[in-house]
Design an enzyme around this catalytic site. Structure first.
Site, short mmCIF file in Angstrom:
data_model
loop_
_atom_site.label_atom_id
_atom_site.label_comp_id
_atom_site.label_asym_id
_atom_site.label_seq_id
_atom_site.Cartn_x
_atom_site.Cartn_y
_atom_site.Cartn_z
N CYS A 356 15.31 4.18 -29.29
CA CYS A 356 16.72 4.31 -28.91
C CYS A 356 17.51 3.00 -28.91
O CYS A 356 18.63 2.97 -29.44
CB CYS A 356 16.85 5.05 -27.58
SG CYS A 356 15.46 4.98 -26.48
N ARG A 385 2.65 2.31 -27.53
CA ARG A 385 2.60 2.25 -26.07
C ARG A 385 1.16 1.97 -25.66
O ARG A 385 0.22 2.60 -26.16
CB ARG A 385 3.09 3.56 -25.45
CG ARG A 385 4.57 3.81 -25.71
CD ARG A 385 5.09 5.07 -25.07
NE ARG A 385 6.45 5.34 -25.54
CZ ARG A 385 7.11 6.46 -25.29
NH1 ARG A 385 6.56 7.41 -24.55
NH2 ARG A 385 8.34 6.63 -25.76
N ASP A 405 12.51 11.29 -34.34
CA ASP A 405 13.45 10.85 -33.31
C ASP A 405 14.86 10.80 -33.87
O ASP A 405 15.08 10.37 -35.00
CB ASP A 405 13.04 9.45 -32.84
CG ASP A 405 13.51 9.14 -31.44
OD1 ASP A 405 14.04 10.05 -30.78
OD2 ASP A 405 13.34 8.00 -31.01
#
Length: 664
Positions: A356, A385, A405
């Site tokens: 984002c 992650r 995404d």
């Protein structure tokens, strides 16, 4: 005489009872059948023991086995306590710690004594002792103790772990313990069933043993964790065990190896090695999603893997996610401080855990007008992650993953329509893959950015969009989940139901006003002034890795023909048919069918079995007769009968079936 208490029942009636009365007394007064069936009570909405006295006038709803969610949670909580009591009865020097109910059962953590860690060979003896305790029908009695009483009790009985926990509880607060019969007790908030005999001794099973650190900290002592599954009756247990057996057959890791799709290994722990066949599945999904988003007006972008840590600090992710981020250099200070963490002059970089902020940076390039909105930016974005080692699980939870995404930058007046359109897109895609789903609205968490007014508006917009899409109904499992939103936005969640009834949370859309503010995203409005866009974060697959894992298990490896890496195998019965098999394979390839040839000098039944294990959807078997007649024997995975068809007709059938659903 003391004033009578007024207890309101769900049917609107009111019963007057003396002080000291319990829900069990009311159940008995209504009738012996209810007295036997009642397991617990909701008193003013709070789930409580059925034997706990009323404290004043109250609203009462009795809980029976028909209230399955409450009844199962109670039963599983009780099974955990019975497990702990059974273990201490068998090995008295074992220390107890904690054991909660889980989604399908329970577990309990123990500090074993001289006997050492528990093993799965211990489970039958523990199960038998648990059944003995259940059949003894011991009352489960609640008492309130002070912290000092608890500490003294646990220390005097050699329970150092419980004593440590009790010493950290608030002073002056009355704490609850539960007795099982007269000899055994545990610290617990409850509630519990009235007695162990309310459990079905044939409705539970201990399943496995693992290690677990005390309080989840690897610096602490290693404990033995015993898992079990618990249900209300034997039938439910049998159905669950059958589901587990079916799930084991469908395990994507097992099928992935048999189908030669992917593998994982220590050299890249938490990341996937995609084999050629597995990557065909990936590419087909990617192509399908590109067609879907192109048709919905998205623009595809690509953003960097590594970004300056200050960018993540500004976005707010550094304070929330830094323990899960891979940082270069990997020297993140051990602090809970919310202030600046990157030293002045340092050049720390981080692998992106999400896409984002990078999409905001693209939006900020050049001046945007209100006429440019909505702007829908899409990325097959690779993220990293640092998930805990023990949390990694095949394709379902990895450290490197790719999201489908997208971020929609829109005006306030466009939000509801954009979310509604996304709901329609997600609906079409999930149905293309054969899934049903439920939809949930995750509301503001306790720790969050933004004002209450902002959260009120964002939650209302998502709710309004789902209502306008016709999805906020019982048929779609509509539910609101307090406290489960992201720290910057509420979100809609799509929960898929697979072929054996399991649910998987995949797609989301979030209505975010926080990130555009923190990263200074703006557009010029019709009034010529600067305005903040609203940023809708959305995904449908969630991640390609996890979605492929779900698909493998949903279809038990028998993927739809358009996704199957090998769509057909041409197999010969005799070597005389080798030349014809080559012709068949060439025509299949010319028709766009992914086909392989099996010309080995093996019996045809052996070939059929081998390719069935690899989940090849179709086999075109050819022998001398088929070569002479220009036909094939078409065998379809899962079907007993074969069809003798002219070659061109067989190819036409496969070509039609192999078209992706959005191209049919």
């Amino acid at each position: 005489m003391s004033e009578m208490l007024k207890i309101s029942l769900p049917d609107g009636s009111v019963r007057e009872v003396p002080p000291g009365s319990t829900p069990a007394d009311i159940a008995a007064a209504i009738g012996p059948g209810l007295a036997k069936a009642a397991l617990a009570a909701r008193v003013n909405g709070e789930l409580r023991d059925i034997t706990r006295p009323f404290e004043g006038d109250a609203e009462l709803a009795l809980v029976t086995g028909r209230d399955e969610a409450d009844a199962l949670e109670l039963a599983r909580h009780d099974y955990a306590h019975v497990l702990a009591e059974a273990v201490q009865a068998l090995w008295p020097d074992t220390q107890i710690t904690f054991g909660p109910a889980t989604d399908d059962g329970f577990y309990y953590d123990f500090a074993p004594g001289a006997r050492g860690p528990f093993t799965e060979e211990d489970l039958p003896a523990i199960e038998e002792k648990m059944r003995e305790i259940i059949r003894a029908d011991k009352p489960l009695r609640r008492e309130e103790w002070s912290r000092e009483q608890l500490i003294e009790r646990f220390r005097s009985h050699g329970e150092s772990f419980k004593a440590e926990w009790a010493a950290e509880l608030p002073e002056g607060e009355q704490l609850t313990v539960y007795h099982s019969g007269e000899d055994w007790l545990d610290l617990c908030r409850g509630p519990h069933l009235a007695s162990t005999g309310k459990l079905d001794p044939q409705a539970f099973k201990l399943t496995r043993v693992s290690g677990a650190y005390w309080r989840g900290d690897q610096k602490n002592a290693m404990l033995s964790r015993i898992y079990g599954t618990g249900w209300l009756n034997k039938k439910q247990l049998a159905e669950h065990l059958l589901r587990l057996e079916e799930a084991a057959k469908r395990d994507h890791r097992k099928l992935g190896a048999e189908m030669d799709l992917f593998h994982l290994q220590a050299e890249a722990h938490g990341s996937v090695f995609w084999h050629p066949k597995g990557y065909i599945v990936w590419r087909e999904l990617e192509a399908y999603m590109r067609r879907a988003i192109d048709g919905a007006g998205y623009r595809e972008v690509k953003t960097p893997q590594v970004m300056d840590a200050r960018q993540w600090e500004q976005s707010g992710h550094w304070g929330k996610y830094r323990e899960n981020m891979f940082v270069i250099p990997d020297e993140v200070p051990n602090t809970e401080d919310e202030g600046p963490l990157v030293p002045e002059g340092a050049e720390w970089m981080a692998l992106k855990p999400m896409n984002c902020p990078a999409h905001v940076l693209i939006f900020r390039q050049g001046i945007k007008s209100y006429r440019d909105l909505p702007l829908r930016l899409y990325e097959n974005g690779c993220c990293h992650r640092n998930e805990p080692h023990g949390a990694l699980h095949g394709l379902m939870r990895v450290r490197q993953f790719t999201q489908d995404d997208a971020h929609i930058f829109c005006r306030e007046d466009q939000i509801v329509d954009e979310v509604r359109d996304f709901c329609a897109l997600a609906d079409r895609i999930y149905k293309d893959f054969g899934f049903t789903y439920s939809i949930k609205l995750a509301l503001r968490p306790e720790k969050r950015f933004g004002s209450e007014e902002m959260w009120d508006r964002a939650e209302a917009e998502l709710r309004d969009a789902v209502e306008k899409a016709g999805l906020a109904t019982e048929a779609y499992g509509w539910e609101e989940l307090p406290g489960e939103g992201a720290f910057y936005a509420p979100k809609l969640e799509w929960h898929l139901t697979d072929a054996i009834g399991r649910t998987w949370q995949v797609g989301t859309i979030q209505s975010d006003r926080v990130l555009p503010e923190r990263l200074d995203a703006a557009y010029v409005g019709e009034d010529g002034e600067k305005h903040r866009p609203v940023m809708l974060h959305r995904a449908i697959f969630g991640s390609y890795e996890r979605f492929i894992g779900i698909l493998i298990e949903h279809y038990a490896g028998k993927l739809p023909l358009w996704l199957a890496p090998v769509q057909a195998v041409v197999a010969t019965i005799v070597s005389d048919a080798d030349d014809y098999a080559g012709v068949v394979a060439e025509k299949l390839a010319a028709a766009g069918i992914r086909a392989e040839s099996d010309l080995r000098n093996e019996k045809i039944n052996y070939k059929v079995r081998e390719h069935s294990v690899k989940k090849v959807p179709h086999m075109l078997v050819v022998g001398k007769r088929e070569a002479e007649e220009g036909t094939v024997a078409l065998r379809t995975l899962g079907e007993q009968q074969q069809k003798i068809l002219p070659l061109d007709e067989a190819i036409a059938l496969l070509k039609a079936e192999a078209a992706p659903p959005d191209l049919r």
